[in-house]
Design a protein around this motif. Structure first.
Motif, PDB file in Angstrom:
ATOM      1  N   TYR A 112       0.794  -1.119   0.073  1.00  0.00           N
ATOM      2  CA  TYR A 112      -0.014   0.020  -0.263  1.00  0.00           C
ATOM      3  C   TYR A 112       0.953   1.105   0.012  1.00  0.00           C
ATOM      4  O   TYR A 112       0.674   2.055  -0.694  1.00  0.00           O
ATOM      5  CB  TYR A 112      -0.699   0.033   1.462  1.00  0.00           C
ATOM      6  N   GLU A 113       1.920   1.052   0.877  1.00  0.00           N
ATOM      7  CA  GLU A 113       2.679   2.498   0.961  1.00  0.00           C
ATOM      8  C   GLU A 113       4.155   1.941   1.181  1.00  0.00           C
ATOM      9  O   GLU A 113       4.438   0.685   1.834  1.00  0.00           O
ATOM     10  CB  GLU A 113       2.414   3.217   1.961  1.00  0.00           C
ATOM     11  N   ILE A 114       5.282   2.883   0.556  1.00  0.00           N
ATOM     12  CA  ILE A 114       6.531   2.493   0.802  1.00  0.00           C
ATOM     13  C   ILE A 114       7.136   3.673   1.355  1.00  0.00           C
ATOM     14  O   ILE A 114       6.987   4.827   0.776  1.00  0.00           O
ATOM     15  CB  ILE A 114       7.251   1.933  -0.374  1.00  0.00           C
ATOM     16  N   PHE A 115       8.202   3.718   2.313  1.00  0.00           N
ATOM     17  CA  PHE A 115       8.840   4.733   3.006  1.00  0.00           C
ATOM     18  C   PHE A 115      10.226   4.519   2.958  1.00  0.00           C
ATOM     19  O   PHE A 115      10.661   3.564   3.457  1.00  0.00           O
ATOM     20  CB  PHE A 115       8.223   5.000   4.415  1.00  0.00           C
ATOM     21  N   PRO A 116      10.998   5.556   2.612  1.00  0.00           N
ATOM     22  CA  PRO A 116      12.522   5.368   2.609  1.00  0.00           C
ATOM     23  C   PRO A 116      12.835   5.405   4.322  1.00  0.00           C
ATOM     24  O   PRO A 116      12.286   6.193   4.920  1.00  0.00           O
ATOM     25  CB  PRO A 116      13.032   6.530   1.960  1.00  0.00           C
ATOM     26  N   ILE A 117      13.986   4.714   4.844  1.00  0.00           N
ATOM     27  CA  ILE A 117      14.259   4.562   6.060  1.00  0.00           C
ATOM     28  C   ILE A 117      15.810   4.960   6.052  1.00  0.00           C
ATOM     29  O   ILE A 117      16.268   6.391   6.059  1.00  0.00           O
ATOM     30  CB  ILE A 117      13.943   3.342   6.924  1.00  0.00           C
ATOM     31  N   VAL A 118      16.668   3.979   5.974  1.00  0.00           N
ATOM     32  CA  VAL A 118      17.990   4.277   5.848  1.00  0.00           C
ATOM     33  C   VAL A 118      18.808   3.606   4.875  1.00  0.00           C
ATOM     34  O   VAL A 118      18.678   2.595   4.416  1.00  0.00           O
ATOM     35  CB  VAL A 118      18.708   3.977   7.152  1.00  0.00           C
ATOM     36  N   GLU A 119      20.063   4.379   4.423  1.00  0.00           N
ATOM     37  CA  GLU A 119      20.691   3.808   3.442  1.00  0.00           C
ATOM     38  C   GLU A 119      20.230   2.830   2.348  1.00  0.00           C
ATOM     39  O   GLU A 119      20.568   1.489   2.318  1.00  0.00           O
ATOM     40  CB  GLU A 119      22.005   3.036   4.142  1.00  0.00           C
ATOM     41  N   ASN A 120      19.584   3.334   1.504  1.00  0.00           N
ATOM     42  CA  ASN A 120      18.711   2.540   0.394  1.00  0.00           C
ATOM     43  C   ASN A 120      17.846   1.628   0.908  1.00  0.00           C
ATOM     44  O   ASN A 120      17.749   0.378   0.266  1.00  0.00           O
ATOM     45  CB  ASN A 120      19.795   2.183  -0.561  1.00  0.00           C
ATOM     46  N   LEU A 121      17.263   1.552   2.069  1.00  0.00           N
ATOM     47  CA  LEU A 121      16.509   0.672   2.592  1.00  0.00           C
ATOM     48  C   LEU A 121      14.994   0.991   2.603  1.00  0.00           C
ATOM     49  O   LEU A 121      15.062   2.452   3.036  1.00  0.00           O
ATOM     50  CB  LEU A 121      16.765  -0.121   3.900  1.00  0.00           C
ATOM     51  N   TYR A 122      14.028   0.396   2.475  1.00  0.00           N
ATOM     52  CA  TYR A 122      12.590   0.941   2.496  1.00  0.00           C
ATOM     53  C   TYR A 122      11.876   0.066   3.562  1.00  0.00           C
ATOM     54  O   TYR A 122      12.015  -1.220   3.638  1.00  0.00           O
ATOM     55  CB  TYR A 122      11.963   0.881   1.269  1.00  0.00           C
ATOM     56  N   VAL A 123      10.644   0.646   4.339  1.00  0.00           N
ATOM     57  CA  VAL A 123       9.928   0.053   5.035  1.00  0.00           C
ATOM     58  C   VAL A 123       8.448  -0.052   4.255  1.00  0.00           C
ATOM     59  O   VAL A 123       8.065   1.097   3.696  1.00  0.00           O
ATOM     60  CB  VAL A 123       9.520   0.450   6.408  1.00  0.00           C
ATOM     61  N   ALA A 124       7.631  -1.188   4.154  1.00  0.00           N
ATOM     62  CA  ALA A 124       6.524  -1.393   3.422  1.00  0.00           C
ATOM     63  C   ALA A 124       5.308  -1.647   4.029  1.00  0.00           C
ATOM     64  O   ALA A 124       5.629  -2.706   4.941  1.00  0.00           O
ATOM     65  CB  ALA A 124       6.817  -1.751   2.002  1.00  0.00           C
ATOM     66  N   SER A 125       3.953  -1.235   3.989  1.00  0.00           N
ATOM     67  CA  SER A 125       3.051  -1.795   4.586  1.00  0.00           C
ATOM     68  C   SER A 125       2.114  -2.429   3.368  1.00  0.00           C
ATOM     69  O   SER A 125       2.155  -1.546   2.188  1.00  0.00           O
ATOM     70  CB  SER A 125       2.314  -0.959   5.371  1.00  0.00           C
ATOM     71  N   GLY A 126       1.249  -3.249   3.678  1.00  0.00           N
ATOM     72  CA  GLY A 126       0.580  -3.875   2.391  1.00  0.00           C
ATOM     73  C   GLY A 126      -0.189  -5.109   3.081  1.00  0.00           C
ATOM     74  O   GLY A 126      -0.218  -5.618   4.234  1.00  0.00           O
ATOM     75  N   MET A 127      -0.430  -6.095   2.146  1.00  0.00           N
ATOM     76  CA  MET A 127      -1.169  -7.193   2.228  1.00  0.00           C
ATOM     77  C   MET A 127      -0.166  -8.288   2.035  1.00  0.00           C
ATOM     78  O   MET A 127       0.318  -8.531   1.138  1.00  0.00           O
ATOM     79  CB  MET A 127      -2.375  -7.529   1.370  1.00  0.00           C
ATOM     80  N   TYR A 128      -0.012  -8.997   3.132  1.00  0.00           N
ATOM     81  CA  TYR A 128       1.415  -9.809   3.219  1.00  0.00           C
ATOM     82  C   TYR A 128       0.909 -11.035   3.954  1.00  0.00           C
ATOM     83  O   TYR A 128       0.105 -10.927   4.707  1.00  0.00           O
ATOM     84  CB  TYR A 128       2.558  -9.446   3.732  1.00  0.00           C
ATOM     85  N   GLU A 129       0.995 -12.347   3.497  1.00  0.00           N
ATOM     86  CA  GLU A 129       0.822 -13.419   4.233  1.00  0.00           C
ATOM     87  C   GLU A 129       1.274 -13.757   5.364  1.00  0.00           C
ATOM     88  O   GLU A 129       0.480 -14.227   6.458  1.00  0.00           O
ATOM     89  CB  GLU A 129       1.058 -14.827   3.346  1.00  0.00           C
ATOM     90  N   ASP A 130       2.542 -13.441   5.773  1.00  0.00           N
ATOM     91  CA  ASP A 130       3.154 -13.819   7.070  1.00  0.00           C
ATOM     92  C   ASP A 130       3.466 -12.293   7.979  1.00  0.00           C
ATOM     93  O   ASP A 130       3.894 -12.725   8.969  1.00  0.00           O
ATOM     94  CB  ASP A 130       4.405 -14.721   6.696  1.00  0.00           C
ATOM     95  N   TYR A 131       3.595 -11.282   7.326  1.00  0.00           N
ATOM     96  CA  TYR A 131       4.079  -9.966   7.921  1.00  0.00           C
ATOM     97  C   TYR A 131       3.068  -9.069   8.009  1.00  0.00           C
ATOM     98  O   TYR A 131       2.292  -8.882   7.153  1.00  0.00           O
ATOM     99  CB  TYR A 131       5.290  -9.651   7.474  1.00  0.00           C
ATOM    100  N   ARG A 132       3.181  -8.118   9.056  1.00  0.00           N
ATOM    101  CA  ARG A 132       2.500  -6.624   8.941  1.00  0.00           C
ATOM    102  C   ARG A 132       3.263  -5.680   8.077  1.00  0.00           C
ATOM    103  O   ARG A 132       2.729  -4.910   7.132  1.00  0.00           O
ATOM    104  CB  ARG A 132       2.441  -6.074  10.387  1.00  0.00           C
ATOM    105  N   LEU A 133       4.706  -5.822   8.266  1.00  0.00           N
ATOM    106  CA  LEU A 133       5.406  -4.738   7.680  1.00  0.00           C
ATOM    107  C   LEU A 133       6.881  -5.512   6.854  1.00  0.00           C
ATOM    108  O   LEU A 133       7.167  -6.815   7.737  1.00  0.00           O
ATOM    109  CB  LEU A 133       6.240  -3.820   8.636  1.00  0.00           C
ATOM    110  N   VAL A 134       7.239  -5.191   5.625  1.00  0.00           N
ATOM    111  CA  VAL A 134       8.641  -5.633   5.269  1.00  0.00           C
ATOM    112  C   VAL A 134       9.581  -4.740   5.002  1.00  0.00           C
ATOM    113  O   VAL A 134       9.095  -3.407   4.817  1.00  0.00           O
ATOM    114  CB  VAL A 134       8.241  -6.423   3.970  1.00  0.00           C
ATOM    115  N   ILE A 135      10.926  -5.057   5.025  1.00  0.00           N
ATOM    116  CA  ILE A 135      11.848  -4.193   4.521  1.00  0.00           C
ATOM    117  C   ILE A 135      12.539  -4.506   3.304  1.00  0.00           C
ATOM    118  O   ILE A 135      12.188  -5.774   2.885  1.00  0.00           O
ATOM    119  CB  ILE A 135      12.994  -4.561   5.552  1.00  0.00           C
ATOM    120  N   LEU A 136      12.412  -3.643   2.356  1.00  0.00           N
ATOM    121  CA  LEU A 136      12.632  -3.779   0.873  1.00  0.00           C
ATOM    122  C   LEU A 136      14.157  -3.418   0.912  1.00  0.00           C
ATOM    123  O   LEU A 136      14.856  -2.247   1.442  1.00  0.00           O
ATOM    124  CB  LEU A 136      11.816  -3.072   0.077  1.00  0.00           C
ATOM    125  N   ASN A 137      14.907  -3.736  -0.091  1.00  0.00           N
ATOM    126  CA  ASN A 137      16.222  -3.314  -0.302  1.00  0.00           C
ATOM    127  C   ASN A 137      16.327  -2.172  -1.467  1.00  0.00           C
ATOM    128  O   ASN A 137      15.056  -1.842  -1.867  1.00  0.00           O
ATOM    129  CB  ASN A 137      17.388  -4.597  -0.737  1.00  0.00           C
TER     130      ASN A 137
END
Length: 159
Positions: A112-137
């Motif tokens: 649903y949403e992606i936000f930058p956090i640190v050093e080219n990493l992002y946190v995302a929220s959405g519809m995932y089978e096993d998690y509430r939030l995911v970290i993206l490279n």
């Protein structure tokens, strides 16, 4: 309580999807009813800067969300339908907005949403089978997941 009219009748907000502020309190709006999706309201200088066309072309957008400011006059956003993460660097002095696409994600995760956090990493929220939030490279690929969806009991958890 009182209000102040900033840009007279020269600007009418049609159907705002999201709003964020640049570092010096200048509103930027995703306006789904205007010709350009992004509108920068530089009320101090009485300027309206528009950019970002709606469409399926390589530099166009369909449904941008999660407009967030970071690094001074730079905003980031996620286009849900295009599955593309982009940013916009704004120069208020020149009334110019430079759009840049960072990554497209064509995997099974639905963000649903992606936000930058640190050093080219992002946190995302959405519809995932096993998690509430995911970290993206930096390429937008899954790196790690956190949390689980709340449920009242083990029966509901299985659903």
């Amino acid at each position: 309580m009182c209000h102040e009219v900033l840009m007279e009748e020269q600007y009418v907000i049609g159907k705002p999807r999201d709003i964020s502020l640049l570092s010096d309190s200048v509103p930027v709006i995703i306006n789904m009813q205007s010709g350009a999706l992004f509108q920068i309201l530089d009320y101090r200088n009485g300027k309206l800067t528009e950019c970002g066309n709606r469409g399926q072309g390589p530099s166009e957008f369909l449904y941008p969300t999660s407009l967030k400011g970071y690094l001074g006059n730079t905003l980031s956003f996620w286009d849900v339908n295009r599955k593309r993460y982009s940013s916009m660097s704004v120069s208020l002095k020149d009334s110019v907005a430079d759009l840049k696409h960072h990554f497209n994600i064509r995997d099974s995760l639905f963000h649903y949403e992606i936000f930058p956090i640190v050093e080219n990493l992002y946190v995302a929220s959405g519809m995932y089978e096993d998690y509430r939030l995911v970290i993206l490279n930096e390429q937008g690929h899954f790196k790690k997941g956190y949390g689980k969806c709340p449920s009242r009991d083990s029966r509901e958890e299985k659903i």
